[in-house]
Write an enzyme that holds these catalytic residues in place. Structure first.
Site, PDB file in Angstrom:
ATOM      1  N   HIS A  28       1.329  -1.102   0.126  1.00 27.94           N
ATOM      2  CA  HIS A  28      -0.053   0.263   0.225  1.00 27.94           C
ATOM      3  C   HIS A  28       0.883   1.310   0.270  1.00 27.94           C
ATOM      4  O   HIS A  28       0.594   1.505   1.025  1.00 27.94           O
ATOM      5  CB  HIS A  28      -1.272  -0.006   1.216  1.00 27.94           C
ATOM      6  CG  HIS A  28      -1.433  -0.943   1.574  1.00 27.94           C
ATOM      7  ND1 HIS A  28      -1.862  -2.216   1.716  1.00 27.94           N
ATOM      8  CD2 HIS A  28      -3.227  -1.624   0.896  1.00 27.94           C
ATOM      9  CE1 HIS A  28      -2.771  -3.363   1.523  1.00 27.94           C
ATOM     10  NE2 HIS A  28      -3.688  -2.013   1.168  1.00 27.94           N
ATOM     11  N   HIS A 262      -4.071   3.350  -3.302  1.00 26.01           N
ATOM     12  CA  HIS A 262      -4.057   3.102  -1.793  1.00 26.01           C
ATOM     13  C   HIS A 262      -3.583   1.263  -1.944  1.00 26.01           C
ATOM     14  O   HIS A 262      -2.033   1.381  -0.227  1.00 26.01           O
ATOM     15  CB  HIS A 262      -5.491   3.147  -2.050  1.00 26.01           C
ATOM     16  CG  HIS A 262      -5.680   1.903  -0.556  1.00 26.01           C
ATOM     17  ND1 HIS A 262      -6.149   2.844   0.672  1.00 26.01           N
ATOM     18  CD2 HIS A 262      -6.320  -0.110  -0.604  1.00 26.01           C
ATOM     19  CE1 HIS A 262      -6.218   1.633   1.421  1.00 26.01           C
ATOM     20  NE2 HIS A 262      -6.292   0.016   0.838  1.00 26.01           N
ATOM     21  N   GLU A 409     -18.849  -3.658  24.345  1.00 26.33           N
ATOM     22  CA  GLU A 409     -17.716  -4.861  24.411  1.00 26.33           C
ATOM     23  C   GLU A 409     -16.479  -4.643  23.169  1.00 26.33           C
ATOM     24  O   GLU A 409     -15.740  -5.704  23.989  1.00 26.33           O
ATOM     25  CB  GLU A 409     -18.585  -6.146  24.186  1.00 26.33           C
ATOM     26  CG  GLU A 409     -20.022  -6.260  25.259  1.00 26.33           C
ATOM     27  CD  GLU A 409     -21.037  -5.622  24.595  1.00 26.33           C
ATOM     28  OE1 GLU A 409     -21.096  -4.564  23.970  1.00 26.33           O
ATOM     29  OE2 GLU A 409     -22.047  -5.856  25.735  1.00 26.33           O
ATOM     30  N   HIS A 471     -30.229 -14.777  24.961  1.00 23.98           N
ATOM     31  CA  HIS A 471     -29.400 -14.487  24.960  1.00 23.98           C
ATOM     32  C   HIS A 471     -28.614 -15.385  26.404  1.00 23.98           C
ATOM     33  O   HIS A 471     -28.115 -16.183  26.986  1.00 23.98           O
ATOM     34  CB  HIS A 471     -29.446 -13.755  26.967  1.00 23.98           C
ATOM     35  CG  HIS A 471     -29.972 -11.906  27.002  1.00 23.98           C
ATOM     36  ND1 HIS A 471     -30.557 -11.680  26.136  1.00 23.98           N
ATOM     37  CD2 HIS A 471     -29.510 -11.332  27.976  1.00 23.98           C
ATOM     38  CE1 HIS A 471     -30.425 -10.314  25.943  1.00 23.98           C
ATOM     39  NE2 HIS A 471     -30.186  -9.676  26.977  1.00 23.98           N
TER      40      HIS A 471
HETATM   41  C1  LIG Z   1     -11.828  -4.389   9.531  1.00 28.22           C
HETATM   42  C2  LIG Z   1     -10.928  -3.987   8.037  1.00 28.22           C
HETATM   43  N1  LIG Z   1     -12.096  -3.845   7.183  1.00 28.22           N
HETATM   44  C3  LIG Z   1     -11.702  -3.983   5.995  1.00 28.22           C
HETATM   45  C4  LIG Z   1     -10.087  -3.667   5.853  1.00 28.22           C
HETATM   46  C5  LIG Z   1     -10.170  -3.619   4.272  1.00 28.22           C
HETATM   47  N2  LIG Z   1      -9.015  -1.538   4.233  1.00 28.22           N
HETATM   48  C6  LIG Z   1      -7.326  -1.869   4.159  1.00 28.22           C
HETATM   49  S1  LIG Z   1      -7.817  -0.646   3.791  1.00 28.22           S
HETATM   50  C7  LIG Z   1      -9.422  -0.121   3.780  1.00 28.22           C
HETATM   51  C8  LIG Z   1      -9.362   1.265   3.348  1.00 28.22           C
HETATM   52  C9  LIG Z   1      -9.513   2.521   4.001  1.00 28.22           C
HETATM   53  O1  LIG Z   1      -8.837   3.339   4.231  1.00 28.22           O
HETATM   54  P1  LIG Z   1      -8.370   4.555   5.141  1.00 28.22           P
HETATM   55  O2  LIG Z   1      -8.592   4.510   6.055  1.00 28.22           O
HETATM   56  O3  LIG Z   1      -8.585   6.333   4.097  1.00 28.22           O
HETATM   57  O4  LIG Z   1      -6.812   3.999   4.485  1.00 28.22           O
HETATM   58  P2  LIG Z   1      -5.957   5.240   2.950  1.00 28.22           P
HETATM   59  O5  LIG Z   1      -7.522   4.801   1.700  1.00 28.22           O
HETATM   60  O6  LIG Z   1      -6.123   6.265   3.602  1.00 28.22           O
HETATM   61  O7  LIG Z   1      -4.773   4.035   2.984  1.00 28.22           O
HETATM   62  C10 LIG Z   1      -9.772  -1.353   3.853  1.00 28.22           C
HETATM   63  C11 LIG Z   1     -11.333  -1.298   3.339  1.00 28.22           C
HETATM   64  C12 LIG Z   1      -9.856  -3.682   6.684  1.00 28.22           C
HETATM   65  N3  LIG Z   1      -7.674  -3.652   6.805  1.00 28.22           N
HETATM   66  N4  LIG Z   1     -10.081  -3.563   8.004  1.00 28.22           N
END
Ligand SMILES: Cc1ncc(C[n+]2csc(CCOP(=O)(O)OP(=O)(O)O)c2C)c(N)n1
Length: 659
Positions: A28, A262, A409, A471
């Site tokens: 990334h 990204h 939680e 529950h």
């Molecule tokens: C809980 C979770 N859901 C989905 C992902 C997959 N994922 C990785 S990065 C991302 C997008 C994140 O966007 P942002 O925080 O704006 O990062 P940027 O594009 O600026 O690098 C997703 C959906 C993940 N890593 N964790």
């Protein structure tokens, strides 16, 4: 601030990131490029750390919550002098390297927590900041502040969209954690494109409503970021969120601002052109400008001096407060307990709910180990997890030992991880077993990170009764047992609960779930005289037959006493009962131990008020599993048990083959 040094470091972050991602052909690059200046400022100017000693107890903690931007962290760890070589960066994302796809605690020096699942890191940071405050309250004196550090976070849009971060940050605001500072990389880009697609709230207004100080600046205005940081450091009563308007893949020749940067390599040509635009030879590889090296070399001297200064303070404090020093050292040492000296004694024949026994043992432990802290997600009275006379951990009472997580939680799970990561505390968190699902992502990370967190999950079966199927846990035991490195302990009576808490308190290399009953259970006499030791292997002989058994009943938790009743109905002389505290411990106890308890060729009947899943490891086609493979019913517990065919008589009839 050495602006030239920071700019050179930012160039290095960009070249190292582009080359590592290109070489791995995965990763990334967008976020590290967009945060190159900010990251360099954090590592160069803001953190009080010493890369030569990543374990320095009073270091500032830095959490990269946007874990996909791992190359930002690895580049900065390398540049600032942590033990992470350039060769390791070249091995980015390769098997066995110290530069895994997402940062992993315990693998790379300087990585404070495992991140990648968005929202977890920032929530861990709340726990880290809480731990700092608790230790400071206990150990600092008017003259010496031996515990005095900040927790910094770099979080992205994704982190602030995830619900867990809202839970944790809401609590952080309530608690007024002034030493928690979050940099929000607001590039308004996620994987699918612009945040306009799904995220349009006013984040600063939300955090202001949580009682945070909110500030903003341009992510490329170094003076502006430092000014905000100074404001944040000055604010002692509220955490601070600094929104930094940024551009993903800033500096990339043609792709800056694009969501395509990204999570994919930029491509050879884009990398070459980007390097040239930065004044770096286009054909260079893993290039670091000399000014960046010189800048960090100078900083390293300062950092070593900072730590030495703290060490002198700590030594003075220790000399003037030898009792506190001894206690401090104990807080950082894992408990050791003698199995022959139970923390609380119970008499066979008495009866109480294992959650009540759990509360008594917890209090006995708390009296011996002042660093044991924890609490519940608003179910303390039901979970029986209050530390009597421990006081509440609140804004004005930071020495309190009872944590009030509120009805959060998931946040609780992630905060517990942060508390454990900090060092110095033994922590637990509690809720109903059925709501363990709400904590699962954090439990998984505790297991992955080998964190010694204890979960107290009460109301562990359909025997909760009237609250009904919403529950009544059915699949939760199985769901927890499939998490690697999590011990799931389901004691059958008060004595076993004492033993289970002891195992949980002593464990240092992973989390433990204590699964406890709502309803009263009899304390039974145990056949195995050495059961307090045997139980550490996950199972022991609770009651035996007179000679070779006809049937072995394997049961857990409340079903052990039920199995003892069934045994009477079937003919005690023919039936053996094995109490299985923990399936995973029993599975690793060794073939001989298992065969001793479960003689080959003898029919086995497994008994558990939950799904059958997993019991096939112990039961073959000629054996029997008495389980509940459907949702429960609302009604008084005994009526529910009867409706589900779980009375001793019904089970005995089924075992005999006429039920
Ligand atoms: C809980 C979770 N859901 C989905 C992902 C997959 N994922 C990785 S990065 C991302 C997008 C994140 O966007 P942002 O925080 O704006 O990062 P940027 O594009 O600026 O690098 C997703 C959906 C993940 N890593 N964790």
């Amino acid at each position: 601030m050495n602006q030239k040094g920071i700019n050179a470091a930012a160039v290095a972050v960009r070249t190292l990131t582009m080359d590592a991602v290109q070489k791995a052909n995965s990763g990334h690059p967008g976020m590290p490029l967009g945060c190159a200046e900010l990251g360099s400022l954090i590592f160069g100017e803001i953190l009080r750390h010493n890369p030569a000693d990543p374990g320095w107890a009073n270091r500032d903690r830095f959490v990269l919550s946007a874990g996909h931007g791992s190359m930002l962290l690895y580049a900065l760890l390398h540049l600032s002098g942590y033990d992470l070589s350039l060769e390791e960066l070249m091995d980015f994302r390769q098997l066995g390297s110290r530069t895994p796809g997402h940062p992993e605690y315990g693998i790379t020096p300087g990585v404070e927590t495992t991140t990648g699942p968005l929202g977890q890191g920032i929530s861990n940071a709340v726990g880290l900041a809480m731990a700092e405050r608790m230790l400071a309250a206990r150990f600092n004196t008017a003259k010496h502040a031996v515990v005095d550090h900040r927790t910094y976070v770099l979080a992205g849009d994704g982190d602030l969209m995830e619900g867990v971060s809202s839970e944790a940050c809401s609590l952080a605001g309530h608690l007024g954690l002034g030493k928690l500072i979050v940099f929000y990389d607001s590039n308004r880009i996620t994987i699918e494109g612009s945040t306009n697609l799904a995220f349009s709230e006013d984040v600063l207004a939300r955090f202001a409503a949580y009682n945070w100080q909110t500030l903003s600046a341009d992510a490329y205005d170094l003076q502006g970021i430092m000014a905000c940081t100074e404001e944040a450091v000055k604010e002692s009563k509220r955490p601070t969120l600094i929104l930094l308007k940024s551009e993903i893949a800033r500096g990339a020749a043609t792709m800056a601002g694009s969501h395509k940067t990204h999570g994919a390599p930029l491509g050879e040509e884009e990398v070459r052109r980007t390097k040239e635009a930065m004044g770096v030879p286009g054909d260079s590889s893993f290039y670091i400008p000399e000014e960046a090296k010189e800048y960090f070399a100078a900083r390293r001297k300062q950092w070593a001096e900072n730590q030495a200064q703290w060490q002198r303070l700590f030594t003075d404090w220790g000399k003037e407060n030898p009792d506190l020093l001894a206690e401090y050292e104990r807080w950082f040492t894992a408990p050791k307990l003698d199995p022959d000296k139970p923390l609380v004694k119970y008499e066979a024949g008495s009866g109480l709910a294992t959650r009540q026994a759990g509360g008594q043992v917890l209090n006995a432990l708390a009296a011996r180990f002042p660093n044991l802290v924890g609490g519940s997600a608003d179910l303390g009275p039901s979970n029986a997890t209050e530390i009597k006379a421990g006081g509440s951990f609140q804004k004005g009472t930071p020495a309190g030992r009872n944590l009030h997580f509120g009805v959060r939680e998931h946040g609780m799970g992630a905060i517990l991880n942060g508390l454990a990561l900090h060092g110095g505390l033994k922590v637990f968190g509690a809720t109903f077993l059925v709501f363990s699902d709400y904590m699962r992502p954090a439990i998984r990370l505790a297991a992955l990170m080998k964190l010694p967190v204890v979960y107290v999950f009460t109301h562990d079966s359909v025997f909760v009764g009237e609250d009904g199927p919403t529950h009544q846990p059915i699949e939760q035991l199985a769901a927890l047992r499939v998490i690697p490195n999590l011990w799931v302990l389901r004691p059958g009576d008060a004595e076993e609960t004492e033993a289970a808490w002891r195992l949980a308190a002593e464990r240092t290399d992973g989390p433990v779930a204590l699964v406890l009953s709502r309803q009263a259970l009899p304390v039974y006499a145990k056949h195995d005289e050495d059961w307090r030791r045997s139980i550490a292997r996950g199972a022991y002989l609770a009651a035996d037959s007179q000679s070779v058994p006809e049937t072995v009943l394997l049961a857990t938790g409340s079903e052990v006493s039920l199995a003892l009743e069934v045994r009477e109905l079937l003919g005690a002389e023919k039936v053996r009962v094995v109490s299985v505290l923990s399936r995973e411990l029993f599975m690793t106890a060794g073939e001989d131990y298992r065969a001793n308890l479960l003689p080959p060729g003898v029919r086995r009947v497994a008994l558990e008020a939950g799904v059958a899943f997993g019991w096939h490891e112990f039961c073959g086609p000629d054996d029997m599993i008495v389980s509940i493979d459907r949702f429960g019913e609302s009604g008084p517990p005994l009526r529910v048990a009867a409706a589900l065919n779980l009375s001793a008589e019904a089970i005995a009839a089924r075992v005999r083959g006429n039920g």
